[in-house]
Enzyme design. Structure first.
Site, short mmCIF file in Angstrom:
data_model
loop_
_atom_site.label_atom_id
_atom_site.label_comp_id
_atom_site.label_asym_id
_atom_site.label_seq_id
_atom_site.Cartn_x
_atom_site.Cartn_y
_atom_site.Cartn_z
N GLN A 129 -5.15 -2.38 9.03
CA GLN A 129 -4.96 -3.69 8.42
C GLN A 129 -5.54 -4.77 9.33
OE1 GLN A 129 -3.50 -4.10 5.25
NE2 GLN A 129 -4.32 -6.16 5.50
N ASP A 131 -11.75 1.65 2.97
CA ASP A 131 -12.05 0.24 2.70
C ASP A 131 -13.55 -0.02 2.58
OD1 ASP A 131 -9.63 -1.18 2.51
OD2 ASP A 131 -9.36 -1.23 4.69
N LYS A 178 0.84 -1.20 0.00
CA LYS A 178 0.00 0.00 0.00
C LYS A 178 0.87 1.25 0.00
CE LYS A 178 -3.77 -2.56 1.89
NZ LYS A 178 -4.50 -3.14 2.97
#
Ligand code: NAD
Length: 289
Positions: free
Chosen positions: A93, A116, A49
């Protein structure tokens, strides 16, 4: 023999477009990624990322927190990032250590920075069809189907797996695009009877070898989301028996090089979309893909 859907090249092209668009904005789009503990897979994802942000010309911040970090400390960091105007997207994460409530953490991310799209408000917006960004794996798959001009409208779409991050939102997206959606999961009685109906078969079970050619309709588009790591070789395989199924399908994704790179590219696209919203350069609307 099936056309191999080249997620790697497509993702590279999308990243180029994103970089060009980002370069025209008044400031850099920004992503903050928080990692807790030292799971090697999570570390690899967060490293990627960071790399993708650099490739797109984005501002990125990274937090590597020890597995012993408390929920309160983590919430404190998220609160600061929510208030930081240079940060357009905040992601944590997953998975998190068992001592931390994932739900509480996901819900602490400001919905307008929920890159997300895991926040309940984002999920509600997906259900009502007014989501500025969608979870990266489903939107990456939709972008890949569109790039190869594989129609969804009116097609029978079978989704194997119903996780919150892949299966459920993928089914919702296909429904938004007028697919007829069948969800399959561990309790599905006759999986093959379901998958054989699919014009578009999407598999995210995490079960290597699950999908054999007899379970696939001739001419189907087969999308393999899974990333199963072979403990002996360290290589990744999907859930679909690629070599035999490719002889029967019209389109098929490889593993690796199919859905994975598209997921990464869509995260960058989501950061860009949120940044444009924050800069007043876009209206909160519906998905474009
Ligand atoms: P998960 O473990 O949360 O969910 C798996 C789902 O598959 C469940 O709904 C379960 O009911 C179903 N399932 C399992 N075995 C089954 C079977 N035999 N028959 C029918 N259904 C079955 O998984 P997840 O987080 O959705 O991830 C699934 C896979 O996709 C994993 O291999 C993961 O590594 C991979 N993944 C890849 C990407 C990517 O970008 N390529 C992104 C996310 C997840």
């Amino acid at each position: 023999m099936a056309v191999i859907l080249d997620g790697k090249s497509l993702a590279a092209a999308i990243r180029n477009e994103i970089r060009e668009e980002a370069a025209c904005l008044p400031r850099k789009p920004g992503l903050a990624a928080i990692m807790v503990g030292d799971d090697p897979a999570s570390r690899l994802y967060v490293n990627n990322k960071e790399k993708d942000c650099a490739a797109c010309g984005f501002y990125s911040r990274r937090f590597d927190l020890p597995g012993s970090v408390s929920e309160e400390e983590l919430l404190g960091i998220i609160g600061k990032l929510n208030a930081n105007a240079a940060v357009d997207g905040v992601l944590v994460q997953l998975p998190l250590p068992a001592s931390i409530s994932e739900r509480r953490i996901v819900e602490a991310i400001a919905p307008e920075k929920d890159v997300d799209a895991f926040h309940p408000l984002s999920v509600g917006r997906m259900v009502y069809g007014k989501a500025p960004v969608w979870p990266c794996t489903p939107s990456g798959i939709a972008a890949m189907l569109d790039a190869y001009q594989i129609p969804i409208d009116g097609k029978i779409c079978v989704m194997v797996g119903r996780s919150d991050i892949v299966g459920k939102p993928m089914g919702l997206l296909l429904l938004r695009r007028n697919g007829t959606v069948i969800y399959c999961h561990r309790h599905t009685r006759d999986l093959a009877a379901m998958t054989r109906q699919a014009d578009i078969l999407i598999v995210a079970a995490g079960h290597p070898g699950l999908i054999t050619p007899d379970m696939v309709k001739t001419g189907a588009a087969v999308i393999d989301v899974a990333m199963n790591r072979d403990p002996a070789t360290g290589a990744f395989t999907g859930d679909v028996c690629f070599d035999s199924v490719k002889e029967k399908a019209s389109y098929i994704t490889p593993v690796p090089g199919g859905v994975g790179p598209m997921t990464r590219a869509m995260l960058m696209r989501n950061v860009l979309t949120l940044a444009k919203l924050h800069m007043g350069l876009a209206e909160p609307g519906d998905i474009e893909y």
